[in-house]
Each structure stands twice: as structure tokens, then as C-alpha cells.
Design an enzyme around this catalytic site. Structure first.
Site, mmCIF file in Angstrom:
data_model
loop_
_atom_site.group_PDB
_atom_site.id
_atom_site.type_symbol
_atom_site.label_atom_id
_atom_site.label_comp_id
_atom_site.label_asym_id
_atom_site.label_seq_id
_atom_site.Cartn_x
_atom_site.Cartn_y
_atom_site.Cartn_z
ATOM 1 N N GLY A 48 0.824 -1.199 0.000
ATOM 2 C CA GLY A 48 0.000 0.000 0.000
ATOM 3 C C GLY A 48 0.855 1.244 0.000
ATOM 4 O O GLY A 48 2.076 1.180 0.110
ATOM 5 N N ASP A 163 -7.405 10.327 12.606
ATOM 6 C CA ASP A 163 -7.606 10.070 11.177
ATOM 7 C C ASP A 163 -8.220 8.692 10.946
ATOM 8 O O ASP A 163 -7.801 7.942 10.063
ATOM 9 C CB ASP A 163 -6.283 10.187 10.421
ATOM 10 C CG ASP A 163 -6.487 10.328 8.900
ATOM 11 O OD1 ASP A 163 -7.599 10.742 8.482
ATOM 12 O OD2 ASP A 163 -5.563 10.013 8.143
ATOM 13 N N ASP A 363 -13.714 -11.019 26.829
ATOM 14 C CA ASP A 363 -13.788 -9.574 27.091
ATOM 15 C C ASP A 363 -15.240 -9.112 27.002
ATOM 16 O O ASP A 363 -15.674 -8.522 26.019
ATOM 17 C CB ASP A 363 -12.914 -8.831 26.075
ATOM 18 C CG ASP A 363 -12.895 -7.331 26.305
ATOM 19 O OD1 ASP A 363 -13.265 -6.892 27.409
ATOM 20 O OD2 ASP A 363 -12.511 -6.598 25.374
ATOM 21 N N ASN A 404 -1.707 -4.361 37.625
ATOM 22 C CA ASN A 404 -2.565 -3.170 37.544
ATOM 23 C C ASN A 404 -4.051 -3.493 37.685
ATOM 24 O O ASN A 404 -4.892 -2.618 37.529
ATOM 25 C CB ASN A 404 -2.312 -2.412 36.229
ATOM 26 C CG ASN A 404 -2.878 -3.132 35.011
ATOM 27 O OD1 ASN A 404 -3.242 -4.311 35.086
ATOM 28 N ND2 ASN A 404 -2.932 -2.445 33.882
ATOM 29 N N GLU A 411 -0.205 -9.770 28.088
ATOM 30 C CA GLU A 411 -0.147 -10.675 29.241
ATOM 31 C C GLU A 411 -0.921 -11.956 28.950
ATOM 32 O O GLU A 411 -0.479 -13.063 29.289
ATOM 33 C CB GLU A 411 -0.715 -9.981 30.485
ATOM 34 C CG GLU A 411 0.159 -8.864 31.021
ATOM 35 C CD GLU A 411 -0.501 -8.049 32.115
ATOM 36 O OE1 GLU A 411 0.235 -7.447 32.922
ATOM 37 O OE2 GLU A 411 -1.753 -7.995 32.162
ATOM 38 N N GLU A 484 23.108 -23.839 28.649
ATOM 39 C CA GLU A 484 22.558 -23.720 30.009
ATOM 40 C C GLU A 484 21.210 -22.999 29.978
ATOM 41 O O GLU A 484 20.255 -23.390 30.664
ATOM 42 C CB GLU A 484 23.537 -22.961 30.898
ATOM 43 C CG GLU A 484 24.802 -23.744 31.220
ATOM 44 C CD GLU A 484 25.842 -22.916 31.956
ATOM 45 O OE1 GLU A 484 26.529 -23.467 32.821
ATOM 46 O OE2 GLU A 484 25.953 -21.700 31.652
#
Length: 496
Positions: A48, A163, A363, A404, A411, A484
Site C-alpha cells: 500500500g 484520522d 472480554d 494493575n 499478558e 545452560e
């Protein structure tokens, strides 16, 4: 009963403060790469072109992953534009939402700036509207709800896009979805975004068909983004903008907030949808905020329909991801940093689409973050699978890495990545190289010190590095080799 003691509050604050000090988030790894762009990427076809640059498809040489590269010529940038570019990068680094384009790193040379982001192949929302003429109300709602989720999220962070338009919304079709007409979206082009405060903005920014009247008056707030959301919804439903005609007519109609819903298409559109549009494309003082748009009956109705449609989809995948949340834990700051790097920089596009679908299902309020109640609701849907054998407080505390009180998208991905798949040698090698700043194939005390910021006392740094060495440095030479490092990470994966 029902009261919280001052000691409890203080303890909770100490836990949160402690977690914030220990947490390294995804933005820590979004840095300027000092190498030449062609050292790391094979540059392919153009995707684009915008006002300030070109976007091309690139392939990362080490992984074979496809990404997108935005190229901004330096000779077209004055000082103000360079400052705006710096702000765009700073804003993208802090944004963490499933429907916002993800930035990985950035480069510059004598000629150009380069921003590397995820690639989105479904094309612009604008092109889709041109192709199909208009969306039905259900599909328009699915796309709109993702856009307004982004807007509420950024407004809470005191950021406005300035925008928004169909050209700046990319569609990402999920071929594995059981709802084949549904599109995930990514909001792009943050080049005009800005951080706002109580003062009104005065710079005219935006695109004529979508610009709010108060922007033309050079005195506006974040609600100018809501105006453009209304314009986008109107165009999705009708295939045409609400304001058209000669330039002076368009401007006057915008200033008067004068548009029509007399076309035949509006006869089949719900009263609630029309009411919402009228409360977005209206004078600023009457316009809804992003949070109010989210609570509008039309939005709430379609959020509920979408969540319901996901209930029976990909059930086994949903159980698997919830089981990962249940088991997730980090051993120390270094382990958490490694997992955050792998999840934020090396997760496949296919996995990200899957995680986004599950995240959106959980959500419930559509704000782009998960609360403890939303996590609990997700587990309750599979009560028979877990048999009540889960501790929501423990799960939430472990996954809420920054303490928080909400689980953000990064997360969630960090907790959900298939840790045994993430522990393949090629990914571990890339993670090791991130921390091996001098490139000598060993992690030294000084290099580990870099993951601790100025909030840490020297004694705390020493204590944590001693703990890291006790687990990783198996031969006791006070440096960590890749072998390790790999051995301990795979042991961690086996126990999580």
C-alpha cells in the site's frame, strides 16, 4: 463485614508496586535496530501507499516470518514531521490491544525511516465496501464493535487517533473461523495520533469526508474520533458517505451536521442503529463518548450476539487456553522477560488469530482488557471440564504480570502460548541473542543487570541475579551459555 482495612489496602498496594517493579512489558523489546534493514529482511512487493510513505511486504531472514514494513523518506520530513514520527513510534510501543496493529521494531538509514509491523492480508475496509457495496447490519456491527473498542481503549490512555477512516482499518480474515463472514480488524496509520489533556486541540488533521466540524473550527477534543466512527458506520451500511457534493457544500453540511437517512437502505436498518449514528454524527456537546457508545443498546445487543455465537465454537481450543491460564506462572524476572519476548515477538500469525478470538470472547465489556470477573466467567463456562478445580485469585494474580488489576492482551498471550512449542531451539536462540548484547554467546552479570531498571536497589538486583545464576549457571563459571539457558527454559516449560 464488607469493609477493607487500611492494612489490607497497604498490602495490596505493596504487591502491585512490587509486581510493577518486576515486570518487563512488550514495549521493552520494541527498539531501534542498529543493523541495516536488508541484513534482517528480504524486501518484497508493495502492499500500500499513503501520504508519507510506502508499505511493503518483507520476510524476516532468521525465521521466514512475513511482516509489513512502512518506509518513510527522510527528504519528505521536516522537523515537525520527524517529531510526529517519533510520537507515532512512542504511541505504538505503548498500545496493547487485539485490534491495533502490532509494531515489532524500527530502523533508519541516511534515506529512510522503517517501521516493522505485523502483516495483515485482508485488505482495507474501504476496498471491501467498494467490492460488496455495503455490509448487512450484523457484519457492520461486528467490525464497528472492534473499532469502538480501540477508540475507548486509546481514549482511556489519553490518546486520540485523529484520522480514523475505512482506509485505516485493515481486515484480517480467519480461514479457521466457524463464522466465515466475520472479519478481525486492525486499526493502522497512527502517524497523526496525539496525546491529549484538558486543553483543546487546534491543528486541523484528518480526511475531508470524515473530519468533524469542531476540527474545522480548530478547537476539538477526543470526541472528534467518535464523529469519524459514526461516519465509518454510516458508510459500511450504505456504501456512501453522509456528506457529499461540491467541496463548499460538503464543508457546510459538516458544519451544520446535516445528513440524510432517507435512502431505501435505511428502511431495513434498525431504529437503534440509526439512533446511535445520530448520537455520533452530531455537535460535539451532544455527542456520545466512547464509553457511552459502548453502552448504547445497539452496541450491547450485538456484543451479546457475538459472544453467544462464540460459545460453541472451538470448544476444545478454549479449554486448552484456559488450562494454560490456570497453570501459568513465572519463576523470576528473567524468566518473565524471556516469555514476554517470545510471546510478543515470535508468536505465529495463526496463533495470534486464535488468541484474539478467545480474548474477545472473554472480554465481556469489549474494552480490550480482562478483569477478574471476566476471567472467572470464562472458567465457569467450562465448569464440568475443570470440576471447580481452579483458584481465580491465584490465576489472575499470576497472569496480571504488571499488577494493575487488569489482564492486557500481551499478558494474555504470554500466558497462553504453548510453552513447549515456544521452547524450540530457534526461538530460544533468538531470545538468548536479545539479552546477549555483546554477542559473545554468554550472558554475563552486566548483561543481566540491563533487565533491571532504576527502580531497583543495587542489593535487590544482586539478589535476583544470584537467584538467576543459581538456576541457570550449572557449571558455576558466573556466566550463562546458550546450552545452560536452553536447558533451564525447557525445565521451566515442563513444570508449567
Amino acid at each position: 463485614m464488607g469493609c477493607t482495612s487500611s492494612n489490607q489496602v497497604q498490602n495490596a498496594q505493596k504487591i502491585q508496586s512490587s509486581k510493577e517493579n518486576q515486570f518487563i512489558n512488550h514495549s521493552y523489546f520494541i527498539k531501534e535496530n542498529e543493523k541495516q534493514i536488508k541484513d534482517n529482511y528480504i524486501i518484497k512487493n508493495k502492499l500500500g501507499e499513503g501520504n508519507v510513505g510506502v508499505v511493503r511486504r518483507v520476510i524476516e531472514k532468521n525465521t521466514g516470518d512475513e511482516k509489513a514494513m512502512k518506509i518513510i523518506p527522510k527528504n519528505l520530513q521536516d522537523k515537525d514531521q520527524e517529531l510526529q514520527l517519533t510520537m507515532e513510534i512512542d504511541i505504538l510501543k505503548q498500545l496493547d490491544h487485539p485490534s491495533i496493529i502490532k509494531m515489532y521494531e524500527f530502523y533508519q538509514d541516511k534515506k529512510n525511516f522503517y517501521i516493522i509491523t505485523e502483516i495483515v492480508k485482508g485488505g482495507e475496509l474501504f476496498d471491501k465496501i467498494v467490492d460488496i457495496n455495503s455490509f448487512n447490519e450484523i457484519d457492520a456491527a461486528y467490525i464497528f464493535n472492534q473499532i469502538i473498542s480501540v477508540v475507548q481503549y486509546i481514549h482511556e490512555k489519553k490518546i486520540m487517533h485523529r484520522d480514523l477512516k475505512p482506509e485505516n482499518v485493515l481486515l484480517e480474515y480467519d480461514s479457521t473461523s466457524q463464522n466465515p463472514t466475520k472479519y478481525s480488524i486492525k486499526v493502522i496509520d497512527w502517524g497523526t495520533a496525539t496525546i491529549f489533556d484538558e486543553k483543546k486541540q487546534t491543528k486541523i488533521v484528518g480526511t475531508p469526508y470524515y473530519i468533524a466540524p469542531e476540527v474545522l473550527r480548530k478547537s476539538y477534543t477526543e470526541k472528534s474520533d467518535i464523529w469519524t466512527c459514526g461516519i465509518i458506520l454510516y458508510i459500511m451500511l450504505t456504501g456512501e458517505p453522509p456528506f457529499f457534493g461540491k467541496e463548499n457544500e460538503i464543508v457546510q453540511n459538516i458544519m451544520d451536521c446535516k445528513f440524510s437517512m432517507d435512502q431505501d437502505v435505511w428502511k431495513v436498518i434498525s431504529v437503534e442503529c440509526k439512533d446511535l449514528i445520530k448520537q455520533m454524527i452530531c455537535p460535539e456537546e451532544k455527542r456520545l463518548s466512547a464509553a457511552q457508545v459502548q453502552m448504547h443498546p445497539w452496541v450491547q445487543k450485538h456484543i451479546a450476539l457475538f459472544k453467544e455465537s462464540l460459545k460453541d465454537s472451538k470448544v476444545e481450543q478454549n479449554k486448552l487456553q484456559l488450562n494454560k491460564l490456570k497453570k501459568f506462572t513465572t519463576k523470576n524476572r528473567f524468566h518473565q522477560a524471556i516469555l514476554t519476548y517470545i510471546s510478543s515477538q515470535l508468536t505465529s500469525k495463526e496463533d495470534l488469530l486464535q488468541f484474539k478470538s478467545i480474548f474477545e470472547k472473554m472480554d465481556l465489556n469489549n474494552d480490550g482488557q480482562l478483569t477478574k470477573d471476566e476471567i472467572e466467567s470464562g472458567f465457569k463456562q467450562f465448569q464440568e471440564f475443570f470440576h471447580g478445580d481452579y483458584d481465580i485469585d491465584k490465576i489472575f494474580t499470576n497472569v496480571d504480570l504488571d499488577g494493575n488489576g487488569k489482564i492486557n492482551y500481551s499478558e494474555f498471550i504470554t500466558a497462553c502460548i504453548q510453552h513447549e512449542n515456544s521452547m524450540i531451539d530457534s526461538k530460544l536462540q533468538k531470545a538468548f541473542e536479545v539479552f546477549d548484547s555483546d554477542g559473545n554467546n554468554y550472558l554475563t552479570k552486566d548483561e543481566l543487570m540491563d533487565i533491571f531498571d532504576s527502580k531497583f536497589k543495587q542489593s535487590d538486583k544482586e539478589s535476583q541475579i544470584k537467584q538467576i545464576y543459581s538456576q541457570f549457571d550449572t557449571n558455576g563459571d558466573e556466566q550463562i551459555s546458550f546450552d545452560e539457558f536452553k536447558l533451564m527454559m525447557k525445565k521451566y516449560a515442563e513444570t508449567s
